[in-house]
Write a protein that holds these residues in place. Structure first.
Motif, PDB file in Angstrom:
ATOM      1  N   ALA A   4     -42.905 -29.304 -53.162  1.00  0.00           N
ATOM      2  CA  ALA A   4     -42.018 -28.480 -52.342  1.00  0.00           C
ATOM      3  C   ALA A   4     -40.604 -29.035 -52.349  1.00  0.00           C
ATOM      4  O   ALA A   4     -39.615 -28.279 -52.400  1.00  0.00           O
ATOM      5  CB  ALA A   4     -42.562 -28.408 -50.922  1.00  0.00           C
ATOM      6  N   THR A   5     -40.483 -30.348 -52.318  1.00  0.00           N
ATOM      7  CA  THR A   5     -39.166 -30.982 -52.366  1.00  0.00           C
ATOM      8  C   THR A   5     -38.487 -30.716 -53.715  1.00  0.00           C
ATOM      9  O   THR A   5     -37.280 -30.431 -53.783  1.00  0.00           O
ATOM     10  CB  THR A   5     -39.302 -32.495 -52.137  1.00  0.00           C
ATOM     11  OG1 THR A   5     -39.953 -32.726 -50.882  1.00  0.00           O
ATOM     12  CG2 THR A   5     -37.931 -33.156 -52.117  1.00  0.00           C
ATOM     13  N   GLN A   6     -39.256 -30.808 -54.792  1.00  0.00           N
ATOM     14  CA  GLN A   6     -38.700 -30.524 -56.120  1.00  0.00           C
ATOM     15  C   GLN A   6     -38.191 -29.083 -56.209  1.00  0.00           C
ATOM     16  O   GLN A   6     -37.082 -28.830 -56.696  1.00  0.00           O
ATOM     17  CB  GLN A   6     -39.764 -30.765 -57.190  1.00  0.00           C
ATOM     18  CG  GLN A   6     -40.138 -32.216 -57.393  1.00  0.00           C
ATOM     19  CD  GLN A   6     -41.313 -32.366 -58.343  1.00  0.00           C
ATOM     20  OE1 GLN A   6     -42.250 -31.570 -58.321  1.00  0.00           O
ATOM     21  NE2 GLN A   6     -41.264 -33.397 -59.184  1.00  0.00           N
ATOM     22  N   ASP A   7     -38.984 -28.129 -55.726  1.00  0.00           N
ATOM     23  CA  ASP A   7     -38.588 -26.719 -55.803  1.00  0.00           C
ATOM     24  C   ASP A   7     -37.342 -26.449 -54.968  1.00  0.00           C
ATOM     25  O   ASP A   7     -36.413 -25.760 -55.413  1.00  0.00           O
ATOM     26  CB  ASP A   7     -39.738 -25.832 -55.319  1.00  0.00           C
ATOM     27  CG  ASP A   7     -40.938 -25.886 -56.256  1.00  0.00           C
ATOM     28  OD1 ASP A   7     -40.762 -26.328 -57.407  1.00  0.00           O
ATOM     29  OD2 ASP A   7     -42.040 -25.500 -55.824  1.00  0.00           O
ATOM     30  N   ALA A   8     -37.318 -26.998 -53.749  1.00  0.00           N
ATOM     31  CA  ALA A   8     -36.160 -26.773 -52.894  1.00  0.00           C
ATOM     32  C   ALA A   8     -34.905 -27.404 -53.487  1.00  0.00           C
ATOM     33  O   ALA A   8     -33.814 -26.795 -53.477  1.00  0.00           O
ATOM     34  CB  ALA A   8     -36.436 -27.355 -51.505  1.00  0.00           C
ATOM     35  N   ALA A   9     -35.044 -28.598 -54.030  1.00  0.00           N
ATOM     36  CA  ALA A   9     -33.889 -29.264 -54.640  1.00  0.00           C
ATOM     37  C   ALA A   9     -33.387 -28.493 -55.860  1.00  0.00           C
ATOM     38  O   ALA A   9     -32.170 -28.360 -56.079  1.00  0.00           O
ATOM     39  CB  ALA A   9     -34.262 -30.693 -55.029  1.00  0.00           C
ATOM     40  N   GLN A  10     -34.304 -27.967 -56.651  1.00  0.00           N
ATOM     41  CA  GLN A  10     -33.909 -27.199 -57.835  1.00  0.00           C
ATOM     42  C   GLN A  10     -33.137 -25.951 -57.439  1.00  0.00           C
ATOM     43  O   GLN A  10     -32.141 -25.587 -58.081  1.00  0.00           O
ATOM     44  CB  GLN A  10     -35.149 -26.821 -58.637  1.00  0.00           C
ATOM     45  CG  GLN A  10     -34.838 -26.273 -60.032  1.00  0.00           C
ATOM     46  CD  GLN A  10     -34.222 -27.326 -60.931  1.00  0.00           C
ATOM     47  OE1 GLN A  10     -34.830 -28.362 -61.186  1.00  0.00           O
ATOM     48  NE2 GLN A  10     -32.998 -27.091 -61.401  1.00  0.00           N
TER      49      GLN A  10
END
Length: 495
Positions: A4-10
């Motif tokens: 979830a952190t990766q998706d939000a950061a992207q």
């Protein structure tokens, strides 16, 4: 959580070209400083990544959890919902010597998941050609949100400041401290920009920190050391507690307590058998609360025979016997400031003997063999008295043997019945000096002792019946007049 952190950061990086830093926060966080101060702070440090990142082998970062093994074992079972399977599978892997291979070039690091990374570092992590390999590895690492970014940032960052911009503290069990309204002035001393976790009903904190016109209270320069010291004291209190205070939220533990009881107390064995009206006499002379036999088999003898003592402590035998240690610790805790005394005897319950002798607050004074006076004054047939004497002497001798151990923290005073009767004034004066070290009027005469006429013959009869009462000391056959005050010598002054 990592995905979830990766998706939000992207999404942030793709849609907002002006983004220079990305900070990970939670729904329990509040801004501790106005946003413009955070922007100025990051603007002055454009290439710095703020993320707690420590090597597992060098720093014991975790509290009560796995460290190096979280990177080398497999965890197919949930620690929260399937704890027994989790622990069993870890044990099996340890026995079999299972060890996962860490991807080449990675040095495992741990740290808080609340970080603030630069755009450059975050893009380098998300666009790494080996991302799939790293994700496959960390997907089977225990609690990867505390290690994924903390490890990979070491491969791409040019400048790391190993700290979080989030003020969050953890207790001795690894659980986060919760901030309340009375922490408002304290958090104002922090040099952080975010605060976690805040109690949902901390209205003053929410009103202060969510108002852009107010922000955190300013009381001079920041003082992070004060915050560290405050929470270190809180953790120490959590580990050790207050001596003698055991609550539902913190049950007694041999390793998590700073003391057994809250204040000094005095246990007397045999004194009430030798001295008529010992309890009221001692209460008058010392100012202490003097109870009877609190651990009698059939009753709880509170002072003045009250049914309920301080703190709602009942005289119900069943409640006392359910947890004798808790009964004693409650008695001492609820009467702090007033010394407590009580009587013990070989014919009482012996459950607390071991507990008291390892308690630094315990003062145990014993007149050995005084139980013989109880039998002498009773109406028991001699055969029954002899049997009781043998049993009481055996019980008392066992207790005395325990008290002879070296290194006991309790203060123990032992004298035989014969020695006490030979010099009751000196013996009692030593007891009073121990209870009230402040100088007081010296004891001129002893309180009235029990009538000892015929007691020597009773002891001889026990000897003749094959039961030697050796704990009483040497008594003559004629004991009439023993223990009675003699005419004191005329005092004189030496210059």
């Amino acid at each position: 959580m990592v995905a979830a952190t990766q998706d939000a950061a992207q999404i942030l990086l793709d849609r907002f070209a002006q983004v220079t830093h990305v900070s990970l926060v939670s729904g329990d966080c509040l801004p501790l400083r106005p946003l413009d101060r955070l922007l100025d702070f990051l603007g002055a440090r454009p290439d710095t990544d703020f993320i707690e990142s420590v090597t597992v082998s060098d720093v014991p970062w975790t509290i009560g959890g796995l460290q190096q093994e979280r990177f080398t074992l497999r965890f197919p079972f949930s620690w929260r919902t399937r704890r027994k399977l989790f622990d069993k599978y870890v044990e099996i892997q340890r026995r079999l010597g299972v060890r996962r291979r860490v991807p080449k070039g990675l040095v495992p690091h741990l740290g808080s998941q609340w970080w603030c990374l630069t755009r450059r570092s975050l893009e380098a992590i998300l666009e790494d050609p080996r991302r799939a390999e790293f994700e496959g590895y960390f997907a089977r690492v225990w609690i990867p949100d505390e290690s994924y970014f903390q490890t990979l940032v070491r491969r791409v960052s040019t400048q790391i400041e190993s700290r979080s911009l989030m003020l969050s503290k953890f207790d001795t069990q690894g659980k986060p401290f919760v901030f309340y309204d009375d922490h408002l002035d304290l958090v104002g001393q922090s040099d952080c920009f975010l605060l976690r976790k805040v109690w949902p009903r901390a209205d003053r904190l929410y009103a202060q920190l969510l108002d852009p016109a107010l922000g955190a209270p300013e009381q001079g320069p920041s003082d992070p050391h004060r915050i560290e010291q405050t929470f270190e004291e809180a953790m120490q209190r959590g580990r050790e507690g207050r001596p003698g205070l055991f609550m539902q939220s913190r049950f007694p533990s041999d390793t998590w307590q700073s003391g057994k009881t809250a204040a000094p107390y005095f246990a007397f064995q045999g004194y009430d058998e030798v001295i008529e009206g010992f309890a009221p006499w001692l209460a008058q002379r010392s100012g202490a609360r003097v109870h009877g036999h609190l651990f009698d088999w059939t009753e709880v003898q509170f002072a003045e025979r009250v049914r309920c003592f301080n703190g709602g402590l009942s005289d119900a035998v069943s409640l006392r016997d359910y947890n004798p240690q808790a009964f004693l610790t409650n008695l001492i805790w609820n009467s702090r400031g007033e010394p407590q005394c009580f009587q013990i005897a070989p014919y009482d319950r012996q459950d607390l003997n071991d507990y008291m002798m390892w308690d630094p607050n315990a003062h145990i004074s014993i007149i050995t063999g005084a139980w013989a006076l109880k039998l002498f004054r009773s109406d028991l047939p001699f055969r029954d008295a002899r049997r009781e004497a043998a049993w009481m002497q055996k019980v008392e001798d066992h207790f005395l043997g325990q008290l002879r151990r070296r290194g006991l923290p309790s203060r123990v005073r032992v004298t035989s019945l014969a020695e006490f009767v030979a010099d009751p004034v000196g013996q009692l004066q030593d007891v009073l000096d121990q209870m009230t070290p402040v100088s007081q009027r010296r004891l001129a005469a002893p309180p009235p002792l029990v009538d000892l006429a015929g007691f020597g013959g009773f002891l001889q009869a026990l000897k003749n019946a094959g039961m030697k009462p050796y704990l009483t000391g040497d008594f003559p056959l004629d004991t009439a007049g023993l223990g009675q005050p003699t005419t004191p010598a005329k005092p004189y002054l030496v210059t």
